[in-house]
Motif scaffolding. Structure first.
Motif, PDB file in Angstrom:
ATOM      1  N   ALA A  25       1.046  -1.216   0.006  1.00 33.68           N
ATOM      2  CA  ALA A  25      -0.085   0.276  -0.189  1.00 33.68           C
ATOM      3  C   ALA A  25       0.468   1.368   0.235  1.00 33.68           C
ATOM      4  O   ALA A  25       0.531   2.300  -0.696  1.00 33.68           O
ATOM      5  CB  ALA A  25      -0.864  -0.120   1.511  1.00 33.68           C
ATOM      6  N   LEU A  26       1.746   0.689   0.744  1.00 35.68           N
ATOM      7  CA  LEU A  26       3.379   2.412   0.679  1.00 35.68           C
ATOM      8  C   LEU A  26       3.010   2.516  -0.628  1.00 35.68           C
ATOM      9  O   LEU A  26       3.945   4.293  -0.751  1.00 35.68           O
ATOM     10  CB  LEU A  26       4.130   2.181   1.591  1.00 35.68           C
ATOM     11  N   LEU A  27       3.511   2.178  -2.019  1.00 33.53           N
ATOM     12  CA  LEU A  27       4.433   2.107  -3.089  1.00 33.53           C
ATOM     13  C   LEU A  27       3.476   2.407  -3.718  1.00 33.53           C
ATOM     14  O   LEU A  27       3.524   3.259  -5.056  1.00 33.53           O
ATOM     15  CB  LEU A  27       4.952   0.873  -3.325  1.00 33.53           C
ATOM     16  N   LEU A  28       1.644   2.412  -3.623  1.00 31.19           N
ATOM     17  CA  LEU A  28       1.020   2.725  -4.742  1.00 31.19           C
ATOM     18  C   LEU A  28       0.212   3.768  -4.371  1.00 31.19           C
ATOM     19  O   LEU A  28       0.598   4.841  -3.728  1.00 31.19           O
ATOM     20  CB  LEU A  28      -0.393   1.280  -4.040  1.00 31.19           C
ATOM     21  N   PRO A  29       0.255   4.814  -5.209  1.00 36.57           N
ATOM     22  CA  PRO A  29      -0.311   5.896  -5.532  1.00 36.57           C
ATOM     23  C   PRO A  29      -2.137   5.943  -5.202  1.00 36.57           C
ATOM     24  O   PRO A  29      -2.409   4.122  -5.152  1.00 36.57           O
ATOM     25  CB  PRO A  29      -0.980   6.178  -7.434  1.00 36.57           C
ATOM     26  N   PRO A  30      -2.457   6.740  -4.666  1.00 38.26           N
ATOM     27  CA  PRO A  30      -4.272   6.783  -4.460  1.00 38.26           C
ATOM     28  C   PRO A  30      -4.744   6.484  -5.360  1.00 38.26           C
ATOM     29  O   PRO A  30      -4.412   6.610  -6.708  1.00 38.26           O
ATOM     30  CB  PRO A  30      -4.296   8.310  -3.497  1.00 38.26           C
ATOM     31  N   GLY A  31      -5.814   6.178  -4.586  1.00 45.44           N
ATOM     32  CA  GLY A  31      -6.813   5.585  -6.214  1.00 45.44           C
ATOM     33  C   GLY A  31      -7.052   3.876  -5.721  1.00 45.44           C
ATOM     34  O   GLY A  31      -7.520   3.523  -4.303  1.00 45.44           O
ATOM     35  N   THR A  36      -7.734  -1.060  -1.800  1.00 38.61           N
ATOM     36  CA  THR A  36      -8.015  -2.223  -1.512  1.00 38.61           C
ATOM     37  C   THR A  36      -7.274  -2.916  -0.368  1.00 38.61           C
ATOM     38  O   THR A  36      -7.970  -3.781   0.041  1.00 38.61           O
ATOM     39  CB  THR A  36      -7.996  -3.164  -3.127  1.00 38.61           C
ATOM     40  N   ALA A  37      -5.884  -2.736  -0.492  1.00 35.05           N
ATOM     41  CA  ALA A  37      -4.630  -2.636   0.010  1.00 35.05           C
ATOM     42  C   ALA A  37      -4.692  -2.534   1.514  1.00 35.05           C
ATOM     43  O   ALA A  37      -4.791  -3.286   2.162  1.00 35.05           O
ATOM     44  CB  ALA A  37      -3.407  -2.872  -0.524  1.00 35.05           C
ATOM     45  N   LEU A  38      -5.767  -1.782   2.231  1.00 36.00           N
ATOM     46  CA  LEU A  38      -6.104  -0.562   3.064  1.00 36.00           C
ATOM     47  C   LEU A  38      -6.633  -1.132   3.920  1.00 36.00           C
ATOM     48  O   LEU A  38      -7.043  -1.967   4.903  1.00 36.00           O
ATOM     49  CB  LEU A  38      -6.235  -0.013   2.556  1.00 36.00           C
ATOM     50  N   ARG A  39      -8.251  -1.689   3.142  1.00 34.37           N
ATOM     51  CA  ARG A  39      -8.938  -2.712   3.725  1.00 34.37           C
ATOM     52  C   ARG A  39      -9.009  -4.415   3.712  1.00 34.37           C
ATOM     53  O   ARG A  39      -9.095  -4.574   5.275  1.00 34.37           O
ATOM     54  CB  ARG A  39     -10.427  -3.033   2.408  1.00 34.37           C
ATOM     55  N   LYS A  40      -8.144  -4.716   3.040  1.00 39.72           N
ATOM     56  CA  LYS A  40      -7.770  -6.109   3.528  1.00 39.72           C
ATOM     57  C   LYS A  40      -6.610  -6.324   5.031  1.00 39.72           C
ATOM     58  O   LYS A  40      -6.436  -7.039   5.436  1.00 39.72           O
ATOM     59  CB  LYS A  40      -6.534  -6.372   2.210  1.00 39.72           C
ATOM     60  N   ILE A  41      -5.919  -4.901   5.140  1.00 39.62           N
ATOM     61  CA  ILE A  41      -5.237  -4.604   6.126  1.00 39.62           C
ATOM     62  C   ILE A  41      -6.120  -4.393   7.792  1.00 39.62           C
ATOM     63  O   ILE A  41      -5.959  -5.592   8.392  1.00 39.62           O
ATOM     64  CB  ILE A  41      -4.253  -3.546   5.869  1.00 39.62           C
ATOM     65  N   ARG A  42      -7.195  -4.001   7.429  1.00 37.56           N
ATOM     66  CA  ARG A  42      -8.343  -3.384   8.165  1.00 37.56           C
ATOM     67  C   ARG A  42      -8.572  -5.285   8.486  1.00 37.56           C
ATOM     68  O   ARG A  42      -9.258  -5.259  10.059  1.00 37.56           O
ATOM     69  CB  ARG A  42      -9.089  -2.338   7.946  1.00 37.56           C
TER      70      ARG A  42
END
Length: 63
Positions: A25-31, A36-42
């Motif tokens: 997620a840190l490497l991805l631009p906002p979008g 999706t990556a942040l949702r998987k983390i949560r």
């Protein structure tokens, strides 16, 4: 049919998964892909908290 035992605990697998997703997620631009990556983390963190709660010594089974 027996399921093969994984040597890593559920908590460790969740933690490793969340850490991998966080790095992505840190490497991805906002979008949408980052969202999706942040949702998987949560979801992994929530699953970890639920696992801790369900296995806490204070939890009693219903009568």
């Amino acid at each position: 049919m027996d399921r093969p035992k994984d040597s890593a605990s559920f908590q460790k697998r969740l933690s490793a998964f969340a850490e991998d997703e966080r790095k992505k997620a840190l490497l991805l631009p906002p979008g949408p892909e980052r969202d999706t990556a942040l949702r998987k983390i949560r979801q992994a963190e929530t699953a970890s908290h639920l696992h801790d709660w369900a296995n806490s010594p204070g939890l009693q089974s219903p009568e």
